[in-house]
Design an enzyme around this catalytic site. Structure first.
Site, PDB file in Angstrom:
ATOM      1  N   HIS A 110       1.583 -26.069  -8.028  1.00  0.00           N
ATOM      2  CA  HIS A 110       2.264 -27.159  -8.732  1.00  0.00           C
ATOM      3  C   HIS A 110       1.290 -27.901  -9.654  1.00  0.00           C
ATOM      4  O   HIS A 110       1.592 -28.117 -10.837  1.00  0.00           O
ATOM      5  CB  HIS A 110       2.869 -28.120  -7.699  1.00  0.00           C
ATOM      6  CG  HIS A 110       3.610 -29.273  -8.279  1.00  0.00           C
ATOM      7  ND1 HIS A 110       4.980 -29.291  -8.446  1.00  0.00           N
ATOM      8  CD2 HIS A 110       3.184 -30.465  -8.757  1.00  0.00           C
ATOM      9  CE1 HIS A 110       5.359 -30.425  -8.981  1.00  0.00           C
ATOM     10  NE2 HIS A 110       4.283 -31.171  -9.185  1.00  0.00           N
ATOM     11  N   GLU A 111       0.148 -28.288  -9.106  1.00  0.00           N
ATOM     12  CA  GLU A 111      -0.816 -29.050  -9.912  1.00  0.00           C
ATOM     13  C   GLU A 111      -1.453 -28.187 -10.992  1.00  0.00           C
ATOM     14  O   GLU A 111      -1.816 -28.696 -12.065  1.00  0.00           O
ATOM     15  CB  GLU A 111      -1.872 -29.686  -9.017  1.00  0.00           C
ATOM     16  CG  GLU A 111      -1.327 -30.658  -7.974  1.00  0.00           C
ATOM     17  CD  GLU A 111      -0.424 -31.751  -8.538  1.00  0.00           C
ATOM     18  OE1 GLU A 111      -0.580 -32.107  -9.736  1.00  0.00           O
ATOM     19  OE2 GLU A 111       0.444 -32.232  -7.801  1.00  0.00           O
ATOM     20  N   GLU A 125       6.679 -31.957 -15.643  1.00  0.00           N
ATOM     21  CA  GLU A 125       7.239 -31.420 -14.398  1.00  0.00           C
ATOM     22  C   GLU A 125       7.926 -30.077 -14.626  1.00  0.00           C
ATOM     23  O   GLU A 125       8.003 -29.256 -13.710  1.00  0.00           O
ATOM     24  CB  GLU A 125       8.211 -32.426 -13.783  1.00  0.00           C
ATOM     25  CG  GLU A 125       7.548 -33.635 -13.172  1.00  0.00           C
ATOM     26  CD  GLU A 125       6.606 -33.283 -12.024  1.00  0.00           C
ATOM     27  OE1 GLU A 125       6.889 -32.317 -11.280  1.00  0.00           O
ATOM     28  OE2 GLU A 125       5.586 -33.977 -11.873  1.00  0.00           O
ATOM     29  N   HIS A 180       0.674 -28.488 -14.048  1.00  0.00           N
ATOM     30  CA  HIS A 180       0.338 -29.696 -14.819  1.00  0.00           C
ATOM     31  C   HIS A 180      -0.955 -29.487 -15.605  1.00  0.00           C
ATOM     32  O   HIS A 180      -1.043 -29.810 -16.803  1.00  0.00           O
ATOM     33  CB  HIS A 180       0.145 -30.881 -13.869  1.00  0.00           C
ATOM     34  CG  HIS A 180       1.401 -31.490 -13.352  1.00  0.00           C
ATOM     35  ND1 HIS A 180       2.396 -31.971 -14.174  1.00  0.00           N
ATOM     36  CD2 HIS A 180       1.827 -31.711 -12.076  1.00  0.00           C
ATOM     37  CE1 HIS A 180       3.376 -32.476 -13.429  1.00  0.00           C
ATOM     38  NE2 HIS A 180       3.053 -32.320 -12.157  1.00  0.00           N
TER      39      HIS A 180
END
Length: 490
Positions: free
Chosen positions: A255-256, A285, A259
């Site tokens: 997830h990170e 997101e 980003h």
């Protein structure tokens, strides 16, 4: 130099200082000694005073009045600088400094209250931050909706009413899908065992590289609440580790990385300018959620990950790749948003959106927040909250004043649904690539079609350009129906 050139040179220094302040925040969340919290709050307040003075400097207004843009990039720079200047000049310097100081100090207070399951210890701090954010929202909004004013920090151009309408359209299909899954009679076997911290971190590092994270411009550390920090040439991520549950570490990392790759892949020509980062948190997101879910939780990628997990940890309690895929995507009414399956995740966001909107409007008081949270959670998820760290104390967002941030998570899911439709149309063999651990095609598509643009286009525009279709919740909901219908035999 022209007025435009002088403005851009000035802005580059402002953006560089903002990156320094961001690094202070990263340090506070990762390696700062606990005893440094009070000093750090003073440092953050001092930095915010400097930045606020630069952002409201009358020369910025003079340059904006005189500057002429030579091309699309110039026009976009002026648009974003003007937006920031108009907002900053409405917020008194003392208020900006007070917010920076209070939110810096609050992070440690929230963490201690969360660890001690002590809501009462956090409520005075939360009340102070809410008071300051309401004051800021009122200064920006004037006679308009104060919550809408705060939303612009995270998703420019959208309103609370638009989000409410979107969520209202999504809720019936989400609730229906959840009901069909939970009544299907099938409950995938969960992954069980002991998974050593250092092995998890080593595997998460490998997976970060598989998804395109460049360790010459980044690093992974541990934090209570995983996050990504920075832009340009220095973008860092954090993860968390539970030795009984490795998916939290691996998927927080993916997830990170989504980003971080967005920030790292913005066109180098935009470095330290208004265009040099992600255009909104919703679009941000869309990257983290598509990396984590449409790619990372796909049957293709989990088949490859199943093999790597067995290489790293030895035999697993799950018999084959299909059972592993079902475990990764197991649907259950859990307490924690960051651990939620894709079906329940947006219900977590809908809850937070309604509560924080009521707090900003004054329809809900801080003293009543825990009860309101618990009542809503039981109504939506069918289970009672057992402790505050599973309820209103689980997220860091409100402690650092991020009112208006939560709805961007679901906006990101909606955007991700649109984007992945287009990616699949352009790359019919994407599953075959992911099945052998090759994410270069999928992440490269995101880089070329969205990430490189940075702030050049408005949020909805950049998504619609890449997706070649209007933004709609339908692709996300259709994807969820198809994916979980297959897993649960619906």
């Amino acid at each position: 130099m022209t007025a435009y050139d002088e403005l851009i040179a000035y802005q580059k220094d402002t953006h560089a200082l903002a990156q320094v302040m961001g690094r202070l925040g990263w340090d506070q969340e990762t390696v700062m000694p606990r005893g440094g919290a009070e000093q750090r709050s003073e440092e953050m307040a001092a930095m915010e005073s400097v930045l606020h003075a630069r952002r409201t400097d009358p020369r910025v207004g003079d340059w904006l009045a005189s500057a002429e843009a030579a091309d699309e990039v110039g026009r976009a720079n002026l648009r974003l600088i003007r937006r920031e200047y108009d907002r900053a000049t409405k917020v008194p310097a003392d208020l900006a400094k007070a917010l920076a100081k209070a939110t810096s100090r609050a992070q440690g207070i929230w963490a201690d209250a969360r660890a001690g399951e002590d809501v009462a210890a956090f409520l005075p701090t939360l009340a102070e931050i809410l008071r300051l954010r309401r004051e800021e929202a009122a200064a920006i909004a004037g006679d308009a909706d104060p919550y809408d004013a705060l939303l612009q920090d995270y998703e420019p151009g959208i309103t609370g009413a638009e989000i409410e309408a979107l969520f209202s359209r999504m809720r019936p299909r989400l609730v229906d899908l959840r009901g069909r899954i939970l009544s299907s009679g099938f409950d995938p076997e969960p992954l069980k065992g002991h998974f050593a911290e250092q092995v998890q971190l080593a595997l998460s590092t490998e997976i970060a590289q598989v998804f395109g994270y460049n360790f010459s411009h980044g690093r992974i550390d541990k934090a209570v609440h995983p996050f990504s920090s920075g832009s340009g040439q220095d973008v860092r991520i954090t993860t968390r580790v539970d030795e009984s549950e490795p998916f939290g570490c691996l998927y927080s990392t993916i997830h990170e990385v989504g980003h971080a790759c967005y920030e790292l892949h913005v066109d180098d020509a935009y470095f330290l300018t208004a265009l040099g980062g992600g255009v909104s948190m919703g679009v941000h997101e869309s990257q983290s959620r598509s990396y984590e879910n449409q790619m990372g939780r796909s049957r293709a990628f989990t088949g490859w990950l199943f093999g790597r997990m067995r290489d790293a940890f030895g035999d697993l309690n799950l018999k084959d790749a299909d059972a592993f895929h079902a475990a990764v995507n197991r649907v259950r009414s859990g307490y924690i948003r960051t651990e939620a399956d894709e079906v329940h995740y947006n219900l977590h966001i809908l809850l937070r959106f309604d509560l924080e909107r009521a707090l900003i409007r004054g329809d809900l008081q801080v003293a009543d927040l825990e009860l309101a949270w618990n009542d809503r959670f039981e109504a939506d998820f069918g289970v009672a909250v057992d402790k505050p760290s599973h309820g209103m104390l689980q997220d860091v967002h409100w402690s650092v004043g991020l009112f208006g941030y939560f709805p961007t998570y679901t906006l990101g899911n909606v955007y991700a649904g649109c984007l992945f439709n287009a990616l699949r149309a352009d790359m019919p063999d994407v599953d075959a690539q992911m099945a052998v651990g090759n994410l270069r095609g999928a992440t490269g598509w995101m880089k070329d079609n969205l990430q490189t643009h940075g702030g050049l286009y408005e949020p909805r525009d950049v998504v619609e350009r890449a997706a070649r279709a209007p933004v709609s919740e339908a692709p996300l909901l259709d994807y969820l129906d198809a994916k979980f219908g297959a897993i649960y035999g619906l």
